[in-house]
Write a protein that holds these residues in place. Structure first.
Motif, PDB file in Angstrom:
ATOM      1  N   MET A 126       8.196  11.288 -20.343  1.00 25.27           N
ATOM      2  CA  MET A 126       7.715  11.572 -19.104  1.00 25.27           C
ATOM      3  C   MET A 126       6.155  11.139 -18.881  1.00 25.27           C
ATOM      4  N   MET A 127       5.474  11.580 -19.834  1.00 26.91           N
ATOM      5  CA  MET A 127       4.048  10.917 -19.681  1.00 26.91           C
ATOM      6  C   MET A 127       3.690   9.632 -19.720  1.00 26.91           C
ATOM      7  N   ILE A 128       4.615   8.901 -20.586  1.00 19.20           N
ATOM      8  CA  ILE A 128       4.374   7.353 -20.600  1.00 19.20           C
ATOM      9  C   ILE A 128       5.157   6.645 -19.561  1.00 19.20           C
ATOM     10  N   PHE A 129       6.121   7.123 -19.265  1.00 21.95           N
ATOM     11  CA  PHE A 129       6.988   6.019 -18.526  1.00 21.95           C
ATOM     12  C   PHE A 129       7.176   6.536 -16.928  1.00 21.95           C
ATOM     13  N   PHE A 130       6.922   7.864 -16.948  1.00 13.07           N
ATOM     14  CA  PHE A 130       7.138   8.328 -15.330  1.00 13.07           C
ATOM     15  C   PHE A 130       5.666   9.040 -14.818  1.00 13.07           C
ATOM     16  N   MET A 131       4.859   8.942 -15.705  1.00 11.58           N
ATOM     17  CA  MET A 131       3.415   9.535 -15.066  1.00 11.58           C
ATOM     18  C   MET A 131       2.260   8.494 -15.288  1.00 11.58           C
ATOM     19  N   ALA A 132       2.063   7.819 -16.439  1.00 12.27           N
ATOM     20  CA  ALA A 132       1.056   6.990 -16.606  1.00 12.27           C
ATOM     21  C   ALA A 132       1.490   5.759 -16.001  1.00 12.27           C
ATOM     22  N   MET A 133       2.753   5.172 -16.230  1.00 13.34           N
ATOM     23  CA  MET A 133       2.979   3.901 -15.912  1.00 13.34           C
ATOM     24  C   MET A 133       3.197   3.668 -14.230  1.00 13.34           C
ATOM     25  N   PRO A 134       3.918   4.659 -13.718  1.00 15.18           N
ATOM     26  CA  PRO A 134       3.796   4.692 -12.085  1.00 15.18           C
ATOM     27  C   PRO A 134       2.518   4.779 -11.727  1.00 15.18           C
ATOM     28  N   PHE A 135       1.654   5.666 -12.022  1.00 19.13           N
ATOM     29  CA  PHE A 135       0.233   5.758 -11.388  1.00 19.13           C
ATOM     30  C   PHE A 135      -0.417   4.644 -11.650  1.00 19.13           C
ATOM     31  N   LEU A 136      -0.402   3.943 -12.680  1.00 24.54           N
ATOM     32  CA  LEU A 136      -0.954   2.650 -12.822  1.00 24.54           C
ATOM     33  C   LEU A 136      -0.338   1.683 -11.938  1.00 24.54           C
ATOM     34  N   VAL A 137       0.913   1.427 -11.943  1.00 23.80           N
ATOM     35  CA  VAL A 137       1.519   0.433 -11.041  1.00 23.80           C
ATOM     36  C   VAL A 137       1.019   0.719  -9.812  1.00 23.80           C
ATOM     37  N   GLY A 138       0.981   1.951  -9.292  1.00 21.56           N
ATOM     38  CA  GLY A 138       0.607   2.499  -7.997  1.00 21.56           C
ATOM     39  C   GLY A 138      -0.697   2.060  -7.612  1.00 21.56           C
ATOM     40  N   LYS A 162       0.875  -1.156   0.171  1.00 21.56           N
ATOM     41  CA  LYS A 162       0.105  -0.178   0.180  1.00 21.56           C
ATOM     42  C   LYS A 162       0.819   1.110  -0.168  1.00 21.56           C
ATOM     43  N   LYS A 163       1.863   1.322   0.854  1.00 24.14           N
ATOM     44  CA  LYS A 163       2.732   2.365   0.934  1.00 24.14           C
ATOM     45  C   LYS A 163       3.477   2.412  -0.639  1.00 24.14           C
ATOM     46  N   ILE A 164       3.909   1.392  -0.926  1.00 24.73           N
ATOM     47  CA  ILE A 164       4.931   1.464  -2.390  1.00 24.73           C
ATOM     48  C   ILE A 164       3.898   1.918  -3.265  1.00 24.73           C
ATOM     49  N   GLY A 165       2.520   1.718  -3.248  1.00 29.52           N
ATOM     50  CA  GLY A 165       1.559   1.913  -4.055  1.00 29.52           C
ATOM     51  C   GLY A 165       1.342   3.694  -4.163  1.00 29.52           C
ATOM     52  N   VAL A 166       1.302   4.202  -2.801  1.00 28.53           N
ATOM     53  CA  VAL A 166       1.477   5.660  -2.728  1.00 28.53           C
ATOM     54  C   VAL A 166       2.850   6.379  -3.292  1.00 28.53           C
ATOM     55  N   VAL A 167       3.863   5.631  -2.981  1.00 27.26           N
ATOM     56  CA  VAL A 167       5.099   6.098  -3.551  1.00 27.26           C
ATOM     57  C   VAL A 167       5.245   6.457  -5.253  1.00 27.26           C
ATOM     58  N   TYR A 168       4.802   5.320  -5.740  1.00 28.38           N
ATOM     59  CA  TYR A 168       4.215   5.335  -7.132  1.00 28.38           C
ATOM     60  C   TYR A 168       3.737   6.353  -7.736  1.00 28.38           C
ATOM     61  N   ILE A 169       2.356   6.615  -6.769  1.00 27.08           N
ATOM     62  CA  ILE A 169       1.571   7.754  -7.295  1.00 27.08           C
ATOM     63  C   ILE A 169       2.198   9.124  -7.001  1.00 27.08           C
ATOM     64  N   VAL A 170       2.968   9.246  -5.892  1.00 27.88           N
ATOM     65  CA  VAL A 170       3.633  10.512  -5.782  1.00 27.88           C
ATOM     66  C   VAL A 170       4.686  10.787  -7.008  1.00 27.88           C
ATOM     67  N   ILE A 171       5.340   9.852  -7.508  1.00 32.34           N
ATOM     68  CA  ILE A 171       6.126  10.095  -8.671  1.00 32.34           C
ATOM     69  C   ILE A 171       5.609  10.390  -9.589  1.00 32.34           C
ATOM     70  N   ALA A 172       4.310   9.890  -9.918  1.00 30.54           N
ATOM     71  CA  ALA A 172       3.331  10.058 -11.255  1.00 30.54           C
ATOM     72  C   ALA A 172       3.063  11.361 -10.979  1.00 30.54           C
ATOM     73  N   LEU A 173       2.585  11.809  -9.876  1.00 30.76           N
ATOM     74  CA  LEU A 173       2.024  13.314 -10.014  1.00 30.76           C
ATOM     75  C   LEU A 173       3.266  14.259 -10.108  1.00 30.76           C
ATOM     76  N   ILE A 174       4.434  14.019  -9.287  1.00 29.07           N
ATOM     77  CA  ILE A 174       5.567  15.084  -9.655  1.00 29.07           C
ATOM     78  C   ILE A 174       5.543  15.087 -11.528  1.00 29.07           C
ATOM     79  N   PHE A 175       5.724  13.829 -11.904  1.00 25.92           N
ATOM     80  CA  PHE A 175       6.119  13.924 -13.507  1.00 25.92           C
ATOM     81  C   PHE A 175       4.814  14.417 -14.346  1.00 25.92           C
ATOM     82  N   LEU A 176       3.538  14.342 -13.690  1.00 24.98           N
ATOM     83  CA  LEU A 176       2.522  14.870 -14.328  1.00 24.98           C
ATOM     84  C   LEU A 176       2.896  16.248 -14.381  1.00 24.98           C
TER      85      LEU A 176
END
Lengths: 692, 206, 111
Positions: free
Chosen positions: A109-121, A55-69
């Protein structure tokens, strides 16, 4: 000693890049200073940097995604700004090189560092909960994946300061991305950022295939899995068999650039077309990797907010698998113009069009689920409706582009750009944002603010149309993509409108951050006491919000597709055992951040040809992994007394919210047969705190 | 070490099952490696005729050398299999012995391959010479790198057997190493059938 | 779904199985090497022999060394292999078919 790295790499002639660096460094210093001032480093290290909790790992992924968004959007806005203001034949405020870095950075960034981490999160947060598991199959590997993604993102970030980023487009076509035409460090940064994040994604794929196939709660057969779990299973399989193609394409390109091999060169027997073929062998499945889980989210959302079973579950499962299979047979439609014969093009064109059939099945399944349901127009439902209409349009323009003859005319034009934004923004982004709102209370224990969410939705939706319909027009008028300037004055009118669209989207993004802030401020008022704020149907809603580290005090027994709904109907929800048992959970470990740091330095060293450092990083990683393999004491025990205490507190909250009366009232799975008078809106119950 | 050896042996054998979570997960990873190698084979087949005026397969491949390498790797599959048989019998020292035999064969294979590479490069046919040679070194080199990491893994497992004994986690790791090692042999079959034999064949008759 | 018990040993491999697999693989290796070494047939025929023995040997390895079958223990492993082979066939076969046309039309063979 430092390879090609000299102080010149820090010198930037472009004032905009200097400004961006000042902002980036300033923000970094500010964050570090605040964390130090509030003495949060220990907390961060213990609870976040070393955690293996999904659950925490998911949150970290989404934080990364929002920065890159944010970063990806700024790049897009600058591209729009350049094209809107440059005028016919003008110079504009961006140099051609900087403009190329911007559109490359935006796509990457949108593909690899926004969409993918958001999804994996979202996968990380929801999948173990939906299948009734206490964690993923390989929690340590999961933590390594997330920090590898962070390391790859850090490489993109540092390229802004040290050297420059790639100018070769997000797909990095050879021979332009070869050493001869792109001698700087940009393409190398791009290669290693993608390579590290790609390896991270492959590991995630392996992890989730195993988790879903091996860790489901007893009774959850394949055909009882929630739709989101199904789509993630298919996506994970696609990841495992398609990402290695990207790995190889990037590795061979890196060899071409660093040791002088001839895989993709245009001389000495290399074949530049092979790169493009290999890239899209990964690239097309990647499109479905991004879009399938979003389809799963829409399925969850539609059933929850219409309070009905999913219409055509079986057809939805088969449609998902059909899309996953077909996604491997259509990659050639990305390069019809390469020079193969019309027979090949026709076959790949037909295969492409065939994908519209299972996708259409899904669209109808969602519509029939909504039909005669009591639709609650909560935010995720708005995202879903926005998706349905917009995505169908994008799909239509895709069928058009699938015709090789038409594609000869349209390819590389803004029509194509409009098309893939028209599928990826509703198909992926809207789904991610719907899932973001849907699962937020599960993770944080309070709901997101509805009002700012609606602002965000309308900003995105209206902004999307205003920004991308003009690009369809421009594409038909003949404007190619990626133009830093142009000489046709009639284009500017449409480009100005597109830029206005970008501003409206900016308001949508701003509203999303406001939504997070406002909801956090009012977290007491928005608190989710019951763990079931939406009247959910799947297992993640059967446990407290936020869930305890072990998720399920007792592993649930599944008897229906809508597992939690069945428990509510049969009055066995929240059942407690006579006696709780000790729970074994994996221990936190610093290994993931060590491996990620070594990967970051490896990538950096390779970019600048600092070979001794790259070698040390490889040795360090191997040594760390071997050392870890000697450690068999990787679990700790949560005592039964602790579990008992957690559950007592949860049940006290359930009583406080009068949940049991509400559950007694549920007699049906919730479908069109429910008499209107007896219907209790789960949401109104949650907000008023009493049954309706 | 073990109070009830028969029970422990059952645990050890259960840990080596193919359908445990972790062993299946490793299998899923191997599937990604299948695709990785298939891309390298693809590159090789596409570039296999692109000599850019440089050496052809017949100039640099030696049937004799490939045959010895193939025999070594095939025999190492047998020795590793016998290590797994010993695992199921719970004979720790036998496992170590068969692992050592496997390692010796693996080292022989790798030594042979590296000296072949050195020889080829020495003759001026390095990986920068042509598309064909890039693809050859890329494919065969990646396989060699896998064998190298397999050898490191074998060494690690011998150390773990010596230090920890035949515990269920060690047995589980050995089961994965066995999958990895047999997988390398599978890839090698494809290598000699796609790269060496057709290459030598084309040179012999023209 | 079925969980394998913590203490249920799987199918035990036997030395006999490995030796049989080894001998079969050995024969299937010696045939193509011999065909090339002694130049027994026409070039096309030898290529065919190499291809057939390679496929057969892959099967031998999968069966005798990796123990793949449709038993409970191995079912998902076998399904994953079949799926990977299918995608490999599409990706590699499709590309070769594509590039065959490309090279022919661009007269790029052997340059």
């Amino acid at each position: 000693m430092f390879g090609k790295l000299t102080l010149d790499a820090l010198y930037h002639y472009d004032p905009i890049i200097v400004f961006a660096n000042v902002i980036m460094i300033g923000a970094g210093v500010l964050v570090v200073a605040l964390l130090t001032y509030y003495r949060k480093w220990g907390y961060l290290y213990r609870e976040w940097f070393t955690t293996v909790d999904h659950k925490k790992i998911g949150v970290v992924y989404i934080v990364i995604a929002l920065i890159f968004l944010l970063r990806g959007f700024i790049d897009a806005a600058m591209v729009r700004g350049q094209q809107a203001t440059v005028g016919a034949g003008g110079e504009g405020y961006l140099s051609a090189a900087h403009f190329a870095e911007l559109f490359t950075g935006h796509g990457t960034m949108m593909i690899f560092f926004m969409a993918m981490p958001f999804l994996v999160g979202l996968m990380n947060i929801a999948i173990p909960l939906q299948i009734g598991a206490r964690d993923v199959s390989f929690p340590l590997l999961n933590a390594i994946s997330v920090w590898l993604t962070a390391a790859a993102g850090a490489l993109v970030m540092i390229s802004l300061l040290v050297g420059s980023f790639s100018e070769a487009g997000w797909s990095g076509y050879t021979p332009f991305s070869g050493l001869e035409h792109s001698p700087g460090p940009g393409v190398d940064y791009w290669i290693w950022a993608l390579q590290i994040s790609g390896i991270s994604t492959t590991l995630t794929g392996v992890n989730f295939v195993t988790t879903i196939l091996k860790k489901r709660a007893p009774g959850m057969t394949l055909m009882r899995m929630p739709m989101f779990t199904w789509t993630v299973l298919c996506t994970s399989i696609l990841i495992v068999v398609s990402f290695p193609a990207l790995t190889v394409a990037l590795a061979l390109l890196a060899l071409d650039r660093s040791v002088g091999t001839h895989f993709f060169t245009s001389i000495m027997g290399g074949d530049q077309m092979m790169y493009i073929n290999m890239f899209w062998l990964w690239g097309h499945p990647e499109v479905y990797i991004l879009v399938l889980p979003a389809f799963g989210i829409f399925s969850e959302v539609v059933t929850t907010y219409c309070n009905k079973r999913l219409f055509g579950y079986t057809s939805m499962v088969w449609a998902t698998m059909a899309i996953a299979f077909l996604s491997f047979g259509v990659w050639v439609h990305h390069f019809y113009t390469m020079g193969q014969d019309p027979l090949r093009n026709s076959i790949f064109g037909i295969a492409t069009m065939v994908i519209a059939i299972p996708t259409g099945v899904k669209i109808y399944d969602w519509i029939w689920t909504m039909f005669r349901g009591r639709i609650e127009y909560k935010l995720p439902m708005l995202w879903t409706l926005g998706f349905l209409i917009t995505f169908v349009m994008g799909g239509m323009s895709g069928v058009l582009l699938a015709i090789p003859g038409a594609d000869y005319k349209m390819h590389n034009s803004l029509f194509l750009v409009a098309h893939f934004h028209n599928v990826l923004i509703p198909g992926t982004m809207f789904g991610l944002l719907a899932g973001f709102y849907y699962w937020w209370p599960k993770v944080f224990g309070f709901r997101l603010d509805e009002k700012w969410g609606r602002h965000s939705f309308w900003g995105w939706l209206v902004g999307f149309y205003v920004a991308f319909v003009p690009l369809y027009m421009l594409g038909i008028m003949g404007m190619p993509r990626r133009m830093v300037t142009y000489d046709n004055p009639t284009w500017q009118f449409w480009l100005v409108i597109a830029a206005i669209g970008a501003i409206i989207v900016a308001y949508g993004i701003f509203s999303m951050f406001m939504q997070i802030y406002v909801s956090w401020r009012d977290r007491e008022k928005n608190a989710d006491l019951t763990g079931d704020p939406w009247g959910g149907r799947t297992l993640e809603w059967a446990i407290p919000s936020p869930p305890p580290e072990y998720n399920f005090a007792v592993v649930p027994e599944v008897r229906d597709r809508d597992a939690f709904m069945e428990m509510k109907v049969k009055n066995r929800a929240y059942e407690r055992p006579a006696k709780y048992e000790d729970i074994h959970m994996p221990k936190s470990t610093p290994l993931p951040i060590v491996v990620a740091a070594l990967s970051f330095f490896f990538g950096f060293a390779y970019v600048w040809h600092i070979w001794w450092l790259a070698g040390l990083c490889v040795l360090g990683t191997v040594a760390a992994v071997i050392a870890r393999s000697f450690n068999d004491e990787t679990e700790f025990v949560i005592p039964a007394s602790q579990v008992q205490a957690d559950e007592d507190a949860f049940h006290a909250r359930l009583k406080q919210a009068d949940v049991f009366t509400y559950i007694d009232g549920i007699q049906e799975f919730g479908d069109e047969r429910t008499p209107a008078g007896q219907y209790v809106s789960p949401t109104s119950r949650a907000t008023s705190g009493a049954p309706g | 070490m073990a109070s009830s050896p028969s029970y422990d042996l059952n645990r050890v054998r259960a840990a080596a099952r193919a359908d445990t979570e972790v062993n299946f997960g490793f299998w899923a990873y191997l599937m990604s490696d299948v695709v990785l190698f298939s891309m390298l084979f693809l590159a090789y087949v596409n570039l296999s005729q692109r000599f850019a005026g440089g050496p052809t397969p017949a100039d640099i491949f030696s049937l004799h050398g490939v045959f010895l390498e193939t025999m070594a790797l095939l025999a190492s599959s047998l020795t590793f299999g016998l290590a797994m048989v010993s695992l199921h019998q719970g004979r720790k020292n036998h496992i170590i012995g068969w692992l050592l035999a496997t390692a010796v064969l693996g080292i022989y294979f790798l030594w042979h391959e590296v000296s072949e590479f050195v020889h080829i490069i020495h003759e001026g046919a390095s990986f920068t010479r042509s598309g064909f040679l890039s693809a050859y070194f890329g494919l065969v080199g990646t396989h060699g790198a896998h064998v190298f990491f397999g050898l490191i893994w074998i060494a690690t497992m011998i150390a773990q057997l010596a230090v920890k004994g035949l515990t269920p986690p060690v047995a589980s790791r050995l089961a994965r190493l066995s999958l990895f090692w047999h997988f390398l042999d599978l890839v090698w079959i494809c290598v000699f059938s796609t790269v060496y034999l057709p290459g030598i064949l084309a040179g012999g008759s023209s | 779904m079925s969980h394998s018990d913590d203490a249920t040993p799987g199918h035990a491999p036997t030395a006999r199985g490995y030796v049989m697999g080894y001998l079969a693989a050995l024969v299937l290796t010696l045939i193509p090497f011999g065909a090339v070494y002694y130049d027994l047939m026409s070039q096309g025929a030898i290529l065919l022999v190499i291809a057939i023995t390679a496929v057969l040997q892959l099967g031998v390895h999968l069966r005798f060394f990796l123990h793949l079958d449709m038993s409970q223990e191995q079912r998902w492993n076998t399904i994953s292999v079949l799926f990977s082979v299918f995608t490999m066939f599409v990706m590699v076969g499709g590309t070769l078919w594509l590039f065959y046309s490309l090279y022919a039309r661009h007269m790029m063979i052997g340059y």
